[in-house]
Design a protein around this motif. Sequence first.
Motif, PDB file in Angstrom:
ATOM      1  N   GLU A   1      29.220  73.047  27.938  1.00 23.45           N
ATOM      2  CA  GLU A   1      28.139  73.670  28.696  1.00 23.45           C
ATOM      3  C   GLU A   1      28.638  74.816  29.560  1.00 23.45           C
ATOM      4  O   GLU A   1      29.742  74.766  30.099  1.00 23.45           O
ATOM      5  CB  GLU A   1      27.492  72.650  29.627  1.00 23.45           C
ATOM      6  CG  GLU A   1      26.507  71.732  28.972  1.00 23.45           C
ATOM      7  CD  GLU A   1      25.759  70.952  30.025  1.00 23.45           C
ATOM      8  OE1 GLU A   1      24.626  71.342  30.342  1.00 23.45           O
ATOM      9  OE2 GLU A   1      26.324  69.984  30.552  1.00 23.45           O
ATOM     10  N   SER A   2      27.816  75.842  29.690  1.00 17.89           N
ATOM     11  CA  SER A   2      28.117  76.947  30.593  1.00 17.89           C
ATOM     12  C   SER A   2      26.821  77.655  30.954  1.00 17.89           C
ATOM     13  O   SER A   2      25.962  77.859  30.088  1.00 17.89           O
ATOM     14  CB  SER A   2      29.071  77.947  29.927  1.00 17.89           C
ATOM     15  OG  SER A   2      29.147  79.146  30.678  1.00 17.89           O
ATOM     16  N   PRO A   3      26.667  78.054  32.226  1.00 15.30           N
ATOM     17  CA  PRO A   3      25.464  78.813  32.594  1.00 15.30           C
ATOM     18  C   PRO A   3      25.334  80.105  31.801  1.00 15.30           C
ATOM     19  O   PRO A   3      24.216  80.606  31.602  1.00 15.30           O
ATOM     20  CB  PRO A   3      25.673  79.102  34.089  1.00 15.30           C
ATOM     21  CG  PRO A   3      26.621  78.059  34.559  1.00 15.30           C
ATOM     22  CD  PRO A   3      27.532  77.795  33.393  1.00 15.30           C
TER      23      PRO A   3
ATOM     24  N   ALA B   1      27.031  72.351  40.937  1.00 14.61           N
ATOM     25  CA  ALA B   1      26.109  72.370  39.805  1.00 14.61           C
ATOM     26  C   ALA B   1      25.821  70.954  39.312  1.00 14.61           C
ATOM     27  O   ALA B   1      24.679  70.628  38.959  1.00 14.61           O
ATOM     28  CB  ALA B   1      26.677  73.224  38.670  1.00 14.61           C
ATOM     29  N   ARG B   2      26.844  70.100  39.300  1.00 18.18           N
ATOM     30  CA  ARG B   2      26.638  68.703  38.910  1.00 18.18           C
ATOM     31  C   ARG B   2      25.696  67.998  39.878  1.00 18.18           C
ATOM     32  O   ARG B   2      24.789  67.273  39.473  1.00 18.18           O
ATOM     33  CB  ARG B   2      27.981  67.965  38.863  1.00 18.18           C
ATOM     34  CG  ARG B   2      28.816  68.253  37.623  1.00 18.18           C
ATOM     35  CD  ARG B   2      29.944  67.258  37.486  1.00 18.18           C
ATOM     36  NE  ARG B   2      30.884  67.331  38.598  1.00 18.18           N
ATOM     37  CZ  ARG B   2      31.943  68.117  38.641  1.00 18.18           C
ATOM     38  NH1 ARG B   2      32.215  68.926  37.623  1.00 18.18           N
ATOM     39  NH2 ARG B   2      32.746  68.117  39.694  1.00 18.18           N
TER      40      ARG B   2
ATOM     41  N   ARG C   1      22.176  69.182  39.306  1.00 23.16           N
ATOM     42  CA  ARG C   1      21.630  68.573  38.097  1.00 23.16           C
ATOM     43  C   ARG C   1      21.098  67.168  38.391  1.00 23.16           C
ATOM     44  O   ARG C   1      20.010  66.800  37.956  1.00 23.16           O
ATOM     45  CB  ARG C   1      22.720  68.528  37.032  1.00 23.16           C
ATOM     46  CG  ARG C   1      22.240  68.106  35.658  1.00 23.16           C
ATOM     47  CD  ARG C   1      23.356  68.236  34.652  1.00 23.16           C
ATOM     48  NE  ARG C   1      24.483  67.375  34.979  1.00 23.16           N
ATOM     49  CZ  ARG C   1      25.716  67.558  34.519  1.00 23.16           C
ATOM     50  NH1 ARG C   1      25.994  68.585  33.749  1.00 23.16           N
ATOM     51  NH2 ARG C   1      26.673  66.713  34.839  1.00 23.16           N
TER      52      ARG C   1
ATOM     53  N   VAL D   1      18.287  71.887  33.672  1.00 28.47           N
ATOM     54  CA  VAL D   1      18.197  72.422  35.036  1.00 28.47           C
ATOM     55  C   VAL D   1      17.247  73.617  35.053  1.00 28.47           C
ATOM     56  O   VAL D   1      16.404  73.766  35.947  1.00 28.47           O
ATOM     57  CB  VAL D   1      19.587  72.834  35.567  1.00 28.47           C
ATOM     58  CG1 VAL D   1      19.455  73.703  36.825  1.00 28.47           C
ATOM     59  CG2 VAL D   1      20.424  71.596  35.887  1.00 28.47           C
TER      60      VAL D   1
ATOM     61  N   TYR E   1      30.325  80.555  35.547  1.00 23.90           N
ATOM     62  CA  TYR E   1      30.883  79.914  36.734  1.00 23.90           C
ATOM     63  C   TYR E   1      31.755  80.870  37.543  1.00 23.90           C
ATOM     64  O   TYR E   1      31.741  80.853  38.775  1.00 23.90           O
ATOM     65  CB  TYR E   1      31.700  78.685  36.333  1.00 23.90           C
ATOM     66  CG  TYR E   1      30.869  77.496  35.918  1.00 23.90           C
ATOM     67  CD1 TYR E   1      29.928  76.934  36.778  1.00 23.90           C
ATOM     68  CD2 TYR E   1      31.021  76.918  34.655  1.00 23.90           C
ATOM     69  CE1 TYR E   1      29.161  75.845  36.402  1.00 23.90           C
ATOM     70  CE2 TYR E   1      30.266  75.813  34.271  1.00 23.90           C
ATOM     71  CZ  TYR E   1      29.343  75.289  35.142  1.00 23.90           C
ATOM     72  OH  TYR E   1      28.589  74.198  34.769  1.00 23.90           O
TER      73      TYR E   1
ATOM     74  N   ILE F   1      22.116  80.094  38.078  1.00 18.49           N
ATOM     75  CA  ILE F   1      22.196  79.384  36.798  1.00 18.49           C
ATOM     76  C   ILE F   1      21.087  79.868  35.862  1.00 18.49           C
ATOM     77  O   ILE F   1      21.327  80.139  34.679  1.00 18.49           O
ATOM     78  CB  ILE F   1      22.095  77.864  37.012  1.00 18.49           C
ATOM     79  CG1 ILE F   1      23.373  77.346  37.681  1.00 18.49           C
ATOM     80  CG2 ILE F   1      21.854  77.137  35.688  1.00 18.49           C
ATOM     81  CD1 ILE F   1      23.307  75.878  38.081  1.00 18.49           C
TER      82      ILE F   1
ATOM     83  N   ASN G   1      21.514  68.077  31.561  1.00 17.25           N
ATOM     84  CA  ASN G   1      22.429  69.178  31.271  1.00 17.25           C
ATOM     85  C   ASN G   1      21.919  70.440  31.961  1.00 17.25           C
ATOM     86  O   ASN G   1      20.857  70.427  32.602  1.00 17.25           O
ATOM     87  CB  ASN G   1      22.582  69.393  29.755  1.00 17.25           C
ATOM     88  CG  ASN G   1      21.253  69.639  29.058  1.00 17.25           C
ATOM     89  OD1 ASN G   1      20.351  70.280  29.606  1.00 17.25           O
ATOM     90  ND2 ASN G   1      21.119  69.141  27.841  1.00 17.25           N
ATOM     91  N   LEU G   2      22.670  71.536  31.842  1.00 17.44           N
ATOM     92  CA  LEU G   2      22.296  72.770  32.528  1.00 17.44           C
ATOM     93  C   LEU G   2      21.004  73.371  31.968  1.00 17.44           C
ATOM     94  O   LEU G   2      20.230  73.980  32.705  1.00 17.44           O
ATOM     95  CB  LEU G   2      23.434  73.785  32.424  1.00 17.44           C
ATOM     96  CG  LEU G   2      24.685  73.481  33.248  1.00 17.44           C
ATOM     97  CD1 LEU G   2      25.773  74.512  32.963  1.00 17.44           C
ATOM     98  CD2 LEU G   2      24.364  73.447  34.746  1.00 17.44           C
TER      99      LEU G   2
ATOM    100  N   LYS H   1      31.264  74.197  40.075  1.00 12.05           N
ATOM    101  CA  LYS H   1      30.934  73.193  39.060  1.00 12.05           C
ATOM    102  C   LYS H   1      30.495  71.888  39.716  1.00 12.05           C
ATOM    103  O   LYS H   1      29.573  71.218  39.238  1.00 12.05           O
ATOM    104  CB  LYS H   1      32.133  72.950  38.145  1.00 12.05           C
ATOM    105  CG  LYS H   1      32.425  74.099  37.192  1.00 12.05           C
ATOM    106  CD  LYS H   1      33.579  73.762  36.259  1.00 12.05           C
ATOM    107  CE  LYS H   1      33.812  74.871  35.250  1.00 12.05           C
ATOM    108  NZ  LYS H   1      34.934  74.552  34.330  1.00 12.05           N
TER     109      LYS H   1
END
Length: 231
Positions: A139-141, A203-204, A207, A218, A185, A179, A214-215, A200
């Motif tokens: 996962e990545s924004p 972000a968790r 979430r 979000v 990140y 995001i 997951n993102l 990170k």
Amino acid sequence: MSESGVPEVDDPPADELITVLIVDDDSWTTRAVAAALVDDGGFTVLEPQHSGDDAVEAFDRHRPDLVLMDVNMHPGMSGVDATKEIRSLDPEARIVLLTTVSPGPGITRALEAGAIAAVNKSATDVELVGVARSAAAGESPALLRSLAEDIMISGDITTDVHDAVPELTRSEKLLLTQICEGLDYAEIAEQQVLTIYTVKSHARNLRIKLGAKNLAQVVVRAIQYKFYVPE
């Protein structure tokens, strides 16, 4: 060359290649996507599948690193249901949705089912390869740059959520916006003058607060709760 017309690549070594399953009921789409990935030289492309039912069977048989999944397929199982089935077989399965210029109903439901991103079928080869590589890595924004806009265009979302709107701090709202805008990140860390590890971690926590798995979810929650509206 395989029976599907996908050329085979000898190097780099097979154990370093990203294994991809492409699923779309349009054979022209599967050929074009497969060609872009194979030309890059970093992917092993499995025999493309043209229905949700066949996609689930192929995934169970080969367990690829990544699935590129069409949302709406006819007849039979849709991409939404195929995503659910694949995620039930492997909760860590990485699925990216293949969408059209005007995403139709299903994209949000597929994200709720566990897909981590979406890529437009009209994306350039460079864009497609970039998304595939990033998604296979996790996962990545940065995978979400156009997701909020695609969700709004699709009309496949309800703002009628039954849960109470969570209260977000000013810093959480800023992170949520970043995001949704698809900043990676490193970019978020630079703008907020934080470490990537801290970003990170935040972000968790965000979430969890939004009830997202997951993102991509979000972003869905941000729109549902009206924290973010694409321009």
